[in-house]
Each structure stands twice: as C-alpha cells, then as structure tokens.
Design an enzyme around this catalytic site. Structure first.
Site, PDB file in Angstrom:
ATOM      1  N   PRO A 126       0.833  -1.207   0.000  1.00  0.00           N
ATOM      2  CG  PRO A 126      -0.706  -1.560   1.694  1.00  0.00           C
ATOM      3  CD  PRO A 126       0.616  -2.040   1.189  1.00  0.00           C
ATOM      4  N   PRO A 127       0.291   2.393  -0.356  1.00  0.00           N
ATOM      5  CG  PRO A 127      -0.967   3.917  -1.603  1.00  0.00           C
ATOM      6  CD  PRO A 127      -1.061   2.585  -0.922  1.00  0.00           C
TER       7      PRO A 127
ATOM      8  N   GLY B  92       6.873   2.546   2.686  1.00  0.00           N
ATOM      9  CA  GLY B  92       8.324   2.685   2.686  1.00  0.00           C
ATOM     10  C   GLY B  92       9.035   1.925   1.598  1.00  0.00           C
TER      11      GLY B  92
ATOM     12  CB  THR C 241      10.741   5.288  -2.131  1.00  0.00           C
ATOM     13  OG1 THR C 241       9.672   5.241  -3.074  1.00  0.00           O
ATOM     14  CG2 THR C 241      11.870   6.139  -2.688  1.00  0.00           C
TER      15      THR C 241
ATOM     16  CD  GLU D 196     -21.880   8.546  17.224  1.00  0.00           C
ATOM     17  OE1 GLU D 196     -21.197   7.518  17.434  1.00  0.00           O
ATOM     18  OE2 GLU D 196     -22.133   8.971  16.079  1.00  0.00           O
TER      19      GLU D 196
END
Length: 630
Positions: free
Chosen positions: A221-222, A225, A227, A444
């Site tokens: 996933p983006p 790490g 790179t 809630e």
C-alpha cells in the site's frame, strides 16, 4: 517509516564542479547572433539613407514649367521620383484620375527624361510582412532549446534531447540510508538483503553456479516505505542509485519513452555495479492491449517493450539490478513479472502493532514526550496506519501542542491527532440544534452499547458527539490484538454494531434519520463481501464472485461474472443480513433501554466519554455485563 538520526558529524560534501556549457547553448547563441546581424544588415540602410523631400503635384508641375526638372521615374501607381537640374531629388504622386497624356506632353516639351517602372514595396515593409514567420521560427528554436535543457539534452537543436532519461542519479554522495534506519519489517529486509551480497561480490554467486536476481518488484500500500527500502539497499551496497518514476518515460512523442529506457540502462551499465529504481512502475508496465484504441503502436506499449528487452538482454555479470515499486501489482504485464526479469515480488505490508510502535519511536526521536505517553497504546489505536500515516500523526500531535504554546507532546495531543487524521478537523462553529444534539447522543450511545454487548466486537475506547469533518459524532473501538482472519461471528457482530445507531433512533424516537447514511453504506458493503467473496451465504453457498473493487476472482470473465437471477439472490441475501443485524441491535437496545437513556444523557452533558463509562452504565443495570458475557 522514517530514518533515525545518525550520530557523528555529517560528511563533508565534495566541492561542486562548474558545469560545462552544453552544446545546445553554444550553438543556440551562435545562431541567434547570425540572425540578428543579418536582420541588421538588411534593415539598417533604410534608416541610414535620408528620405527625399515630398512635393505636391501642383508644385511638381510648377517645377516642370520652370524647366527645373531633369528626369523623372514614374511607376504604375503614380509615384514620382524626380531629379532636379542641380542634382537635388524629390518625390511626388500623380493623381490617377487625371489624363496622363497631358503630363507626358508637358514633360516632353521641357525635355524631361521619363522612365517607367513597376511599383514594389519597400524592403522594410517586405520584412514586416515576413515578421510573423520569423517570430514563429524563433519561437520554435527557443522552445527546442528549453526542452532539450529540461531533458538534459545533448547535441544541437534537434529533438534528440527528448530521448535522454530523466533519472535522478545519486553517486557523488551515496545514499546514507541503512536497514538499521528502517523500523520493523525484518522479513522484508532479509528477502531483499541478498541483492546487497550480489552487488558486493557477484563472483561468489558465480562460483556456486547461482545467478543473482535481475529485478525485484516491491508491492504494498502507499506509504509503507518501498522507496525507503530501495535507498537502504543502495546504501548498504554502497553503489550508485539511479531513481526515476514510471511516468517520466512517457511523452507525447512516439519513441521517446523507449529511447529513455535505453539511455537509462546504458547509464547504469557505465556506473556498474549500480541500482535502477523505478517508482510507480505501473504507469509504464501496465498490461498491453488495454490502453485504448492505439493497440501495439501505443507509446506506453513501445516503452514497455523496450523495458522488457533491456531487462532480458543486459549481461547479468554487469552488476545492474532493477528495483521497482507499485501499489497496483494486478495491473502489471505478465511478461514483466516472469523469472529472468523481475525474479522476485516482495510484499511490503502495512505494519503490525509492534512495528507501528517501533516506527512511532523513530518519528518522536528529538521531540519532548510527556511521561504519560505510551507508544504501545498509540500503536494499538492506529490499526491500518502506514509509516507515512504515523509520521503525519506525530506531526499533527506536535502542531496541536504548539497551538497550546507547549513543546511537550502529551497523550491527549496524540489522541487529538488521531481524531484529526481519521475524522477531520473539529469545527467549534458547527453548533448543533438541541434536538440534533440529543439525536446524535442517542445514535452514538446505540453504537457504544451494542459494541459493549456483542461478544466478539472490539472494546469501546471513546464516544463523542463533537462534530469533526463530515461526522456529527463518533464511536471509537480499539482491537485487543492484531487480526488477520475474521470469523463469521465477528463480522456478524460488526454488522450489528454498524446498525446500532440507527436501531437506537428507532427505539427512542420511533423513526430513523439521515445520520445513519454512512453506517448503512458500510454495512451494505460488508454484507456484500460476506455474500459474494467470503461464501457466508447459506443460499448461494461457498462461491466467490470477485471483490467489490472491481478485480474479479476470475479475471477471464468480463463484466459481471454472474446472471441476473444470481444478482437477485445476492441482493436478497445482502438485505437479509442487514435486516438481521438491525433486528438484533434493536432487541439488545430494547432490553437495555435504561442504559441507553443514561448514556445518552451523559454524552449530552460531557460531550466525550471513554469506554469505562459505557461499562459502568451497563453495570448499573439489573443484568451485569459479566453475566451477559457468560
């Protein structure tokens, strides 16, 4: 993920060398100078020559009658250039409406030499006529030089500079990132660590008859790490690192991408051993034949074909390794992933709880933390966060501390930062009407109570009715452990909790509101996955029809992989699951109506409560929570 601070003084950078003037600059200035000199030589005489005085036609006739005119030159438009008997010149114009024969007889009578000529524009006016073409040509020359400079162009004013690769080469100062700078991911480090040994000592592999990997593609996933891992490999191996993105290969001109691929690999071979890192390789490595109507002549496909040829053709002993990163591996061409090109596919997943705690420790390095901060608790409350998300979390916490004129980060700062990342900015000006505030508190409270009453649901951490982003309130649950598999009982409880807010509105007000729209969308999506992907429908059976994101489990099927009748059955099963979850939530809240009213009242008064308050409200009822769990 991030790098930790390294001790010791920074290395002294090498003195920058003076860049050599490129050829296009020298050739461009020479061509510009020649054009300017030529234009000056043509135009200047028109300014240096003093113009002859112009006289009227009446004065011109008077000079002829007085015998002062020696010769005249008349063109077909009536323009007159005359010379007087003293050598002086003049100009005039004959009216075209008059009889030219009378003027001719008078000139013959006075013995004036007559010359006829054809009218032509002046040199300056002619140049002005060509001025748009000159400007257009000059613009093309200027644009070509700028484009070649941007592309690192070499060799004249042609388009050859477009074919140069736009890779960022890091060689003078090798990457200083090491594996020790990356928190967690020990398995990933071990899997790609063999690349380092191959780059350092390729003969060791050759002696054993083994071949080093040609390429490794990192998938994840983006923000996980990928790179950073590539830079760490280059840093550990101490080799040049050529970094480029997949989109940098593709241009509007056909053949430019293939030329850049050739140039990139040639550059890497001259610097071998070296590493080529292609980020977002899916921009150029997508499946062929799916990019539109251009087919095999598409520029992207030509670039991919050249990349395939380079990876399959370069000598393995040259010491060039290709690393690539993508978060969409399903879109890559199969020929790119076969052995001999990208030999390995390394998955870089989202960090687990222990890895998140280690990553947080690297990001808080150099910051002042309050003793009440427990990174394990913060890591437990951030499931699904990537390394980039955690870096943003710590930064938002620091910004929150600065707003209060503090330099010490507290647990409240990190909690506020987490809410900001997940829910958005809290808007104090977004005041609710009293009846809306009561409705949100009931909604809630329904989520929180149903979560506390369901056996397999995650524990409630915090409940708030303060608006943030698009949400008017929120119920936060923290998992007790990192889950990788989800049983049907857990998913059924999750569906029930999702519909707990709507069920509370039905119990208290007798009708639902628009506040449950997001809950219904999430519950419907979860029920669809249970039916079509997880095989949790008794009527449909254990059949997987594909994921909801459009990637079918059977890619050979185009469009919807089932019939209209099956679609009807899927819709009925989704509706059955959602209705069952709502009925269950409504039954639980009817049974614990006193706890629902009490919790809603406390929420209206305090706006934010933690999970202990929810448990305390249930303990005050006739049936304790312990007996219900048993």
């Amino acid at each position: 993920m991030s790098r930790t601070a390294r001790s010791g003084p920074p290395p002294t950078p090498a003195p920058p060398s003076k860049p050599e003037s490129p050829k296009w600059a020298r050739g461009g200035w020479l061509l510009t100078a020649v054009m300017l000199l030529t234009l000056a030589a043509i135009v200047a005489p028109a300014f240096w020559t003093s113009p002859a005085p112009s006289v009227s036609y009446t004065e011109f006739l008077s000079k002829v009658d007085a015998g002062q005119v020696e010769s005249v030159t008349i063109d077909d438009e009536g323009a007159v250039d005359g010379v007087q008997r003293g050598g002086a010149t003049f100009t005039s114009r004959v009216p075209t409406a008059l009889d030219p024969g009378q003027l001719e007889s008078k000139l013959r009578e006075k013995n004036v030499k007559i010359t006829a000529t054809k009218a032509s524009g002046s040199l300056l006016s002619g140049l002005l006529g060509y001025l748009p073409f000159l400007l257009f040509f000059g613009f093309l020359v200027w644009a070509g030089m700028r484009a070649q400079k941007a592309a690192g162009g070499m060799g004249g004013l042609g388009a050859g500079g477009f074919g140069r690769a736009k890779a960022k080469i890091i060689e003078a100062q090798r990457p200083t990132t090491r594996f020790s700078d990356i928190a967690g991911y020990e398995g990933v480090k071990q899997e790609i660590g063999e690349i380092i040994g191959f780059l350092r000592d390729p003969a060791r592999y050759a002696a054993a008859g083994a071949k080093g990997p040609r390429g490794v593609v990192m998938v994840g996933p983006p923000g996980t790490g990928k790179t950073l891992f590539a830079r760490a490999v280059a840093g550990e191996a101490s080799v040049p690192f050529l970094s480029i993105t997949g989109s940098a290969f593709v241009e509007m001109f056909v053949g430019v991408g293939a030329s850049r691929v050739r140039d990139l690999f040639e550059e890497a071979r001259t610097r071998a051993p070296s590493i080529i890192f292609i980020d977002e390789i899916d921009a150029v490595g997508g499946r062929r034949g799916t990019g539109g109507g251009l087919g095999g002549h598409d520029e992207r496909e030509q670039t991919l074909n050249q990349l395939l040829a380079e990876m399959d053709g370069f000598d393995q002993s040259s010491g060039v390794v290709v690393l690539a990163a993508t978060n969409r591996p399903e879109t890559l061409d199969a020929a790119l992933l076969r052995p001999g090109r990208f030999d390995r596919q390394v998955t870089v997943p989202l960090p687990n709880q222990a890895e998140r705690a280690a990553i947080l420790a690297t990001h808080i390095d150099g910051k002042h933390l309050d003793p009440d901060v427990d990174l394990d608790v913060v890591a437990r409350g951030t499931p699904g966060f990537s390394g980039a998300d955690l870096a943003n979390l710590v930064n938002e916490a620091a910004i929150n501390a600065v707003r209060d004129d503090r330099t010490v980060l507290t647990a409240a700062d990190l909690a506020a930062a987490r809410d900001r990342v997940l829910l958005g900015r809290r808007d104090s000006s977004n005041a609710l009407l009293p009846e809306e505030r009561h409705s949100v508190a009931v909604h809630e409270s329904g989520h929180a109570l149903v979560a506390a009453l369901c056996e397999h649901a995650d524990p409630v951490a915090k409940v708030t009715i303060l608006p943030a982003g698009m949400a008017l309130g929120a119920t936060e649950q923290l998992p007790e452990a990192e889950r990788h598999l989800y049983r049907e009982s857990y998913l059924a409880d999750l569906l029930t909790v999702r519909l707990g807010g709507r069920a509370a509105e039905l119990v208290v007000f007798g009708e639902a509101s628009t506040g449950a729209a997001n809950d219904l969308a999430g519950a419907t999506a979860l029920a669809a996955k249970m039916v079509t992907e997880f095989g949790m429908s008794p009527s449909l059976g254990p059949v997987g029809y594909g994921s909801a994101d459009g990637h079918d489990a059977r890619p050979e099927l185009l469009g919807r992989p089932y019939s209209e009748e099956t679609q009807r059955a899927v819709d009925e099963e989704i509706a059955r699951l959602v209705r069952a979850a709502e009925d269950r939530a409504t039954t639980l809240l009817h049974r614990h109506r006193r706890a629902l009213d009490s919790l809603a009242g406390q929420l209206q008064e305090r706006e934010t409560i933690d999970g202990d308050v929810v448990a305390a409200v249930l303990r005050d009822e006739l049936i304790p929570v312990d007996e219900q769990a048993g």
